[in-house]
Design an enzyme around this catalytic site. Structure first.
Site, PDB file in Angstrom:
ATOM      1  N   ALA A 332      15.817  20.289  -7.330  1.00 54.19           N
ATOM      2  CA  ALA A 332      16.440  18.966  -7.299  1.00 54.19           C
ATOM      3  C   ALA A 332      17.027  18.637  -8.656  1.00 54.19           C
ATOM      4  CB  ALA A 332      15.407  17.905  -6.923  1.00 54.19           C
ATOM      5  N   ASP A 333      18.172  17.954  -8.662  1.00 54.68           N
ATOM      6  CA  ASP A 333      18.626  17.358  -9.911  1.00 54.68           C
ATOM      7  C   ASP A 333      17.532  16.408 -10.380  1.00 54.68           C
ATOM      8  OD1 ASP A 333      20.146  16.707 -12.087  1.00 54.68           O
ATOM      9  OD2 ASP A 333      21.946  16.231 -10.944  1.00 54.68           O
ATOM     10  N   CYS A 334      17.426  16.232 -11.689  1.00 51.28           N
ATOM     11  CA  CYS A 334      16.225  15.634 -12.257  1.00 51.28           C
ATOM     12  C   CYS A 334      15.949  14.221 -11.730  1.00 51.28           C
ATOM     13  CB  CYS A 334      16.317  15.640 -13.773  1.00 51.28           C
ATOM     14  SG  CYS A 334      16.291  17.323 -14.424  1.00 51.28           S
ATOM     15  N   SER A 336      15.531  13.366  -8.667  1.00 44.89           N
ATOM     16  CA  SER A 336      16.246  13.042  -7.429  1.00 44.89           C
ATOM     17  C   SER A 336      15.342  12.465  -6.362  1.00 44.89           C
ATOM     18  CB  SER A 336      16.946  14.295  -6.877  1.00 44.89           C
ATOM     19  OG  SER A 336      18.102  14.598  -7.613  1.00 44.89           O
TER      20      SER A 336
END
Length: 818
Positions: A332-334, A336
């Site tokens: 996941a993008d940080c 998310s």
């Protein structure tokens, strides 16, 4: 030690002949337990240092490491290098408790010291050089910096596939060297392969431009450069293929709104048609996975048609892992998951419900701490299976095993400090900038300047002494800066005036000394443009103009300049510089992107003719009023006639531009000659195969079988193209040959043309170079219809080299097997 008061009640079955007080003091019992524990501790294994790989040991399963900790490595199946990685990963996971497992699914994995597993920090970045963004990589006195290449948008402008791969190889070499020195991880969340759909997007600097095929081709080459181990052939089992470092293609998917007029990525719901999804947004990722064999994919913050990308099982488990046969982990993008709960408020999920949703959707690693905080409770509440956790952990550990984190990799053991910021690497950074710089205007052959005739120069503008601005974002600490002022001062006498206090250029208070310098020097070079205060992550643009008073600076200086004026633009996104393009006193214009640590050196080489420019624009430069015609949040690529919205990118926009996609001049002239002839492609269908209808204009000729779905074809048909490139000018140089395909006339709603191939070739003066292309018909001639079907249309396709003036045709026809 505290005395413990313990209220004890005997079980009713306790022998009646024995009498004891119901309440008694167990202080002495506590002392006794403490004594036993201390005695055991003397002979028990020492506590394993969770951060000892690679700081003390080169890899996890190094025998002295376990011997020194009192652990028997021979009993740990996960360290048996003769077994398949999947078997070893399964053994490692099986040794963990549930509480231990969930702590390994955060980007800062804690490790499990009792079984010999060290901690690992998954997040490192290598967008255009090893960066100190993330927890896994840092610089210090031992390794003070790493080679900082131009930002990706300028690298893309080189249209040089071998350069892209070579840069990836250098970046991974420096990363491996830093890992050996204990300053880096092995997993790098790069590259960014989102298509630059809108010119206002703040992260265009990170991307390879607006064409999905070009973006995907960049991804494949850069990822191969980062990941491939030289001399190792691809095994039958991709999960056993060794990795130099692990790359990550991001941000999946349809992510290109950061923060525009109060609408940010944490709340944005991208309304995307299946047609655009398949044709534009997914294609680079498909190429990255299938052709690049990338080992990680990152999902994005935004929603797509109402569903957060990190919670969409169709996007993650369905398309990436099942359809594309992905071998790696999805991250996941940080934060998310937290964004999904607190910002999107998707389904009003609790934290426990959210972590269950994303894990079951196929999200293996959380850049953040939500998995560590809430996943154990989610399992206990019956919302997700522990087996789902096991599956994701196995994906993660197989990647680490492929990297040699557990067994080491002798191929890279010798890399060290001398392999970071080497002269060879710094020269490659310079060459990358040279190849990417685009010559936009050159009236009367003003450039290159002859230093014997132009002995004094005025360098003016907010970027004339640029350093940090040249390396853009996701950059680390460069080996060294060569600013434009540095670069030009090595060749000529330079008078430097900044002209503006910053890129914002809030007033004209610095104009006067700049104008005075231009009056008294042989030539004037103006350095203007943007920087991260204007276009960046979490910051989209609202216009396509030079900021503040920069335009006035250019005009005022140009008006009084004694000699020719050269304008140098530093930016990622396009800028409407029509005023300069149309000003006869501005003799030449260069776009230098953000040219990296050696930018000043490269620009000077171009201006003085040590290098012939050959870069091409990887994005369309629109006129300023484009942004008033369509909101950034409108996702369709095609025009929306009902709302009066124009199309996007060269594929769907037919209005006037400042400079079109693929534009770029040279100091010499090239001539193309297609030696291939018009051709036909006859495809035989089985008698049960179906044709698909298309929407045509009234005057179009429609063949009996308009199109066939690609999934119904073998897609083995290929065609070749031979192009002779001749240098008919008086200077050697490189040329970029871009090949487009144009669909048959009359099909409604498809692209005008699309890039299907490109090569950069070097041609000496008066010489010829033969360039060959081989194309797969399905991939190169396909269209995607409004229902989301990928089709091969029948009819006369046009193959163009550069423009329509040099082209051949391919007539596609279907017939049925009798």
């Amino acid at each position: 030690m505290l005395a413990i008061k313990y209220k004890y009640r005997f079980h009713p079955s306790f022998p009646s002949g024995i009498t004891m007080a119901k309440d008694f003091d167990v202080m002495y019992l506590a002392y006794f337990i403490s004594f036993i524990a201390t005695s055991v501790a003397i002979t028990a294994p020492l506590q394993l240092d969770p951060n000892d790989v690679p700081s003390k040991y080169n890899y996890v399963c190094e025998p002295p490491r376990f011997l020194n900790q009192g652990l028997d490595m021979s009993k740990l199946t996960y360290c048996n290098s003769s077994l398949p990685y999947e078997v070893r990963a399964a053994d490692l996971v099986a040794r963990m408790t549930l509480g231990e497992k969930v702590q390994q699914l955060n980007d800062q994995a804690t490790g499990v010291p009792r079984i010999g597993l060290p901690q690992y920090k998954w997040w490192s970045e290598a967008l255009h050089g090893v960066s100190n963004i993330g927890h896994g990589t840092w610089f210090d006195d031992l390794v003070p910096g790493a080679t900082s290449f131009p930002t990706v948008i300028l690298l893309a402008a080189s249209f040089n596939q071998s350069l892209w791969k070579n840069i990836g190889e250098v970046v991974s070499t420096e990363a491996r060297a830093m890992y050996n020195l204990g300053r880096s991880g092995l997993t790098f969340w790069s590259p960014n392969i989102n298509v630059a759909r809108d010119p206002r997007w703040g992260r265009i600097t990170e991307t390879p431009g607006e064409d999905p095929f070009v973006v995907g081709t960049y991804a494949v080459n850069y990822v191969r450069g980062l990941q491939d181990v030289e001399g190792v052939k691809n095994p039958k089992d991709p999960n056993s293929r060794p990795l130099k470092i692990s790359a990550c293609c991001k941000h999946y998917a349809a992510y290109d709104v950061d923060n525009w007029r109060g609408i940010d990525r944490y709340h944005f719901d991208a309304k995307v048609t299946e047609q655009d999804m398949l044709e534009t947004f997914l294609r680079p990722f498909e190429m990255c996975v299938k052709d690049g064999d990338v080992s990680s994919v990152m999902c994005s913050y935004n929603r797509v048609d109402g569903i957060p990308t990190c919670a969409d099982p169709n996007l993650l488990k369905g398309i990436v892992r099942r359809d594309w046969r992905f071998h790696g982990y999805i991250v996941a993008d940080c934060d998310s998951i937290e964004v999904m709960v607190n910002d999107h408020k998707w389904l009003n999920d609790t934290a426990e419900e959210a972590v269950a949703q994303v894990l079951k959707a196929g999200l293996d690693l959380d850049c953040g701490d939500y998995y560590g905080k809430y996943l154990q409770n989610s399992v206990m509440q019956g919302k997700v299976l522990e087996a789902d956790i096991d599956r994701s952990l196995k994906y993660l550990y197989v990647v680490l095993m492929r990297l040699g984190f557990f067994d080491g990799n002798p191929s890279f053991a010798s890399l060290g400090k001398n392999d970071v910021c080497s002269p060879k690497h710094i020269e490659l950074a310079t060459e990358a900038a040279r190849e990417g710089i685009v010559l936009l205007k050159n009236e009367n052959g003003t450039l290159p300047l002859n230093p014997t005739h132009f002995k004094s120069l005025a360098l003016i503008g907010p970027h004339a002494n640029a350093t940090i601005a040249m390396i853009g974002n996701y950059a680390g600490i460069p080996c060294q800066y060569v600013s434009p002022l540095d670069g030009f001062s090595l060749v000529s006498e330079v008078k430097y005036e900044r002209g503006c206090d910053s890129v914002a250029c809030k007033n004209g208070s610095f104009f006067a000394p700049a104008m005075e310098a231009a009056k008294n020097t042989d030539a004037t070079i103006l350095f203007v443009g943007l920087d991260l205060s204007v276009e960046a992550e979490s910051l989209d643009r609202v216009d396509l103009l030079l900021p503040g008073y920069q335009t006035e600076l250019v005009n005022n200086v140009t008006e009084v300049s004694k000699g020719p004026v050269i304008l140098v633009i530093m930016s990622a996104g396009g800028i409407d510089i029509s005023f300069a393009k149309n000003n006869p006193k501005i003799k030449a214009i260069l776009w230098a992107g953000y040219p990296g640590e050696q930018g000043g050196h490269a620009i000077a080489d171009i201006v003085f003719g040590k290098h012939n420019p050959g870069g091409r624009l990887p994005i369309t430069w629109y006129e300023a009023d484009y942004v008033s015609k369509v909101p950034m949040t409108s996702m369709p690529l095609r025009p929306v006639d009902s709302l009066g919205y124009p199309g996007r990118t060269y594929k769907f926009f037919n209005g006037s531009t400042v400079y079109p996609f693929g534009y770029g001049l040279s100091y010499t002239k090239f001539k193309y000659d297609i030696t291939s002839k018009d051709m036909s492609l006859n495809i035989t269908l089985s008698k049960y195969q179906q044709c698909r209808s298309l929407n045509y204009t009234n005057e179009a000729y429609v063949k009996p079988c308009p199109a066939v779905i690609l999934d119904d074809l073998t897609c083995k048909d290929k065609f070749s193209l031979m192009v002779e490139v001749q240098n008919i000018g008086d200077m050697e140089g490189s040329d970029v040959i871009i090949v487009y395909s144009k669909p048959p006339e009359g099909i409604i709603g498809t692209h005008f043309k699309q890039v299907i191939g490109f090569q950069r070739v070097y041609v000496s003066t008066t010489k010829r170079h033969m360039v060959s292309f081989t194309f797969n018909a399905c991939k190169s001639l396909r269209i995607v219809d409004s229902a989301g079907y990928s089709l091969l249309p029948s009819g006369r396709h046009t193959i163009m080299v550069g423009d329509v003036a040099t082209s051949i045709s391919i007539d596609v026809a279907f017939s049925w097997q009798l």
